[in-house]
Design an enzyme around this catalytic site. Structure first.
Site, PDB file in Angstrom:
ATOM      1  N   ASP A 176       1.265  -1.577   0.532  1.00  0.00           N
ATOM      2  CA  ASP A 176      -0.418  -0.384  -0.170  1.00  0.00           C
ATOM      3  C   ASP A 176       1.281   1.458  -0.269  1.00  0.00           C
ATOM      4  O   ASP A 176       2.105   1.695   1.138  1.00  0.00           O
ATOM      5  CB  ASP A 176      -1.034   0.037   1.303  1.00  0.00           C
ATOM      6  N   GLY A 185     -19.552  -9.131   0.977  1.00  0.00           N
ATOM      7  CA  GLY A 185     -19.995  -8.143   1.378  1.00  0.00           C
ATOM      8  C   GLY A 185     -21.957  -8.497   2.554  1.00  0.00           C
ATOM      9  O   GLY A 185     -21.635  -9.540   2.186  1.00  0.00           O
ATOM     10  N   HIS A 229     -20.771 -11.432  -5.865  1.00  0.00           N
ATOM     11  CA  HIS A 229     -20.611 -10.311  -4.794  1.00  0.00           C
ATOM     12  C   HIS A 229     -21.295 -10.399  -3.475  1.00  0.00           C
ATOM     13  O   HIS A 229     -22.266  -9.363  -3.469  1.00  0.00           O
ATOM     14  CB  HIS A 229     -21.232  -9.230  -5.759  1.00  0.00           C
ATOM     15  N   GLU A 282     -20.069  -7.313 -13.988  1.00  0.00           N
ATOM     16  CA  GLU A 282     -20.464  -8.359 -12.899  1.00  0.00           C
ATOM     17  C   GLU A 282     -20.858  -9.480 -12.782  1.00  0.00           C
ATOM     18  O   GLU A 282     -20.836 -10.402 -11.892  1.00  0.00           O
ATOM     19  CB  GLU A 282     -21.558  -6.287 -12.341  1.00  0.00           C
ATOM     20  N   ARG A 289     -13.114  -4.722  -6.963  1.00  0.00           N
ATOM     21  CA  ARG A 289     -13.936  -4.166  -7.761  1.00  0.00           C
ATOM     22  C   ARG A 289     -13.221  -5.174  -9.311  1.00  0.00           C
ATOM     23  O   ARG A 289     -11.751  -5.428  -8.942  1.00  0.00           O
ATOM     24  CB  ARG A 289     -14.303  -3.161  -8.558  1.00  0.00           C
ATOM     25  N   ASP A 325     -14.932 -12.561  -6.067  1.00  0.00           N
ATOM     26  CA  ASP A 325     -16.852 -12.409  -5.134  1.00  0.00           C
ATOM     27  C   ASP A 325     -17.350 -11.209  -6.714  1.00  0.00           C
ATOM     28  O   ASP A 325     -17.847 -10.633  -6.546  1.00  0.00           O
ATOM     29  CB  ASP A 325     -16.767 -12.142  -4.297  1.00  0.00           C
ATOM     30  N   THR A 347      -8.097  -3.203  -3.520  1.00  0.00           N
ATOM     31  CA  THR A 347      -7.918  -1.987  -3.727  1.00  0.00           C
ATOM     32  C   THR A 347      -9.317  -1.403  -3.940  1.00  0.00           C
ATOM     33  O   THR A 347      -9.981  -1.999  -4.908  1.00  0.00           O
ATOM     34  CB  THR A 347      -6.498  -1.897  -4.372  1.00  0.00           C
TER      35      THR A 347
END
Length: 343
Positions: A193, A304, A301, A282, A254, A277, A225
């Site tokens: 990072d 979360g 996805h 998407e 992403r 994921d 990220t």
């Protein structure tokens, strides 16, 4: 008490701005009752279109918007219709979709439940690190096909999680939670990072490395990220090709952060494995080869917050609103200058 929070507010006028489905999922009856105890809450239904006459009537005296998935952009036209708006409490993670420059220019205070959403993503990531380290999915498929006991003493020495090396790409909220969850395990953690210095890496208990070294050394590399112009395609062909044979690439951030064509080639060739994921787009086209690739686990996805985890989002948002109403300010504010570093 912060400078932007001058003192206790007497039941500020508030409204819900999100999709009806998001409101039903995240805000149960108890949460709505708790919110109504803190604020003068505008009657339902929620505002999912801020251009209607009803929405404009509600916005006219609203001081706090409680937002969620599906909230329309809070642009200059909306703010003109909401002259008393002072704060936004978001019941989900990213505020990029609805908090606009006009909000920052007005000085609207913004809070997000991103910290609450980071935990299930980190838990998913930890689970995938450990499962892929033991090659659980592959072994389960082989066991189902053979229906015989394997010769465990012939297991490859690459299988297992003892002293496995895990690379974390970005010390985001989620990346930091993954690092925390890895502490009890006998795993070496690397971090790349550019915004974390050597002292910060020591505090996190990780080894700070360059991007190339992260991919070269990691048995598993987990991507956390945010998607920014400079991070689009960041995990490119050279990095993917540098990964150890049979290494695992995990992406819960992403899809567009990874060069998907290069990744597809690598997993189809059997050089590496992947847990995705998120993809770009998407939902991949039905004919995309990743659907049938045995070296890839695709999930929709779901890392979360889901199901009962939505309670955590509502709980954090309610605690933030209680602080704001009392004049203490948000504990989890979103700052304009930090927005570029958030997912």
């Amino acid at each position: 008490m912060t400078e932007s929070s001058p003192g206790p507010r007497s039941r500020p006028r508030a409204a819900l701005a999100m999709s009806p489905d998001a409101a039903s999922a995240v805000l149960d009856t108890a949460s709505l009752a708790a919110l109504a105890a803190l604020c003068d809450l505008a009657p339902l239904p929620v505002l999912d279109d801020l251009t209607t006459p009803r929405a404009r009537a509600v916005l006219a005296d609203v001081e706090l918007l409680v937002t969620g998935w599906g909230c329309p952009p809070l642009d200059r036209e909306v703010l003109r219709a909401a002259p008393r708006l002072r704060a936004v409490a978001h019941t989900a993670g990213s505020v990029r979709g609805h908090v606009t420059d006009a909000c920052w220019e007005r000085g609207v205070e913004v809070s997000s439940a991103a910290a609450a959403n980071a935990l299930p993503v980190a838990e998913y990531t930890l689970a995938m690190i450990l499962l892929t380290g033991k090659r659980v999915l592959e072994s389960a498929r082989e066991y189902h096909a053979s229906r015989t006991e394997p010769d465990r003493l012939r297991t490859s020495r690459t299988v297992g999680n003892h002293r496995r090396t895990v690379g974390i790409l970005s010390a985001s909220l989620t990346g930091r939670r993954v690092i925390d969850l890895l502490r009890p395990h006998d795993i070496e953690v690397l971090l790349h990072d550019p915004y974390v210095d050597a002292d910060g890496a020591r505090e996190l208990g990780v080894e700070q490395v360059g991007l190339t070294e992260l991919f070269r050394r990691g048995d598993t590399v987990s991507v956390h990220t945010p998607l920014l112009p400079e991070t689009r395609g960041l995990v490119g062909r050279d990095l993917i090709d540098s990964m150890r044979p049979d290494a695992v690439l995990i992406n819960t951030a992403r899809g567009a952060v990874i060069d998907q064509d290069a990744l597809t080639e690598a997993v189809l060739d059997g050089r590496i494995r992947a847990v995705l994921d998120v993809t770009d787009p998407e939902v991949l086209p039905p004919e995309h080869p990743l659907w049938e690739c045995g070296n890839v686990l695709l999930t929709p996805h779901l890392a979360g917050s889901q199901g009962n985890e939505w309670r955590r989002l509502a709980g954090l948002a309610l605690s933030e609103i209680a602080r704001w109403v009392s004049g203490d300010g948000f504990l989890h504010p979103v700052r304009r200058e930090r927005l570029a570093f958030l997912a």
